[in-house]
Design a protein around this motif. Structure first.
Motif, mmCIF file in Angstrom:
data_model
loop_
_atom_site.group_PDB
_atom_site.id
_atom_site.type_symbol
_atom_site.label_atom_id
_atom_site.label_comp_id
_atom_site.label_asym_id
_atom_site.label_seq_id
_atom_site.Cartn_x
_atom_site.Cartn_y
_atom_site.Cartn_z
ATOM 1 N N LEU A 283 83.032 31.847 68.991
ATOM 2 C CA LEU A 283 82.975 32.055 70.248
ATOM 3 C C LEU A 283 81.931 32.432 71.450
ATOM 4 O O LEU A 283 82.097 31.968 72.688
ATOM 5 N N LEU B 249 81.179 29.633 74.667
ATOM 6 C CA LEU B 249 81.284 30.096 76.221
ATOM 7 C C LEU B 249 80.551 29.958 76.585
ATOM 8 O O LEU B 249 80.362 29.953 77.875
ATOM 9 N N LEU C 198 83.934 33.589 63.637
ATOM 10 C CA LEU C 198 83.638 33.943 64.887
ATOM 11 C C LEU C 198 83.460 34.160 66.099
ATOM 12 O O LEU C 198 83.423 33.592 67.220
ATOM 13 N N SER C 199 82.851 35.545 66.363
ATOM 14 C CA SER C 199 82.010 35.604 67.045
ATOM 15 C C SER C 199 81.054 34.859 68.169
ATOM 16 O O SER C 199 80.793 34.488 68.872
#
Length: 79
Positions: free
Chosen positions: A66, A70, A62-63
């Motif tokens: 993300l 970004l 998930l990081s």
């Protein structure tokens, strides 16, 4: 030493061996119970660690997603 004395001594020795054997049997049963309990605890710990590894993997994915999103958004905005 007469035969009667030797037989009495052997009977005492045999009784002592039987008593010791009973104590060892009880100790072995206790040990088997303790090992069974430890096996259960170790399996529970292993299951918990595996769930933790899965959660860490999910957070890492998930990081990463993300961070990629970004980076893509920042490239679109500042380009």
């Amino acid at each position: 030493m007469s035969d009667a004395d030797r037989i009495a001594e052997l009977e005492r020795d045999l009784t002592d061996v039987r008593i010791e054997n009973a104590g060892l049997k009880a100790s072995l049963e206790h040990l088997a119970t303790a090992v069974t309990g430890l096996t259960t605890v170790v399996q529970d710990l292993r299951d918990t660690m595996n769930r933790g590894k899965g959660a860490i993997g999910l957070f890492a994915a998930l990081s990463g997603a993300l961070g990629g999103l970004l980076a893509w958004a920042a490239g679109r905005i500042f380009h």
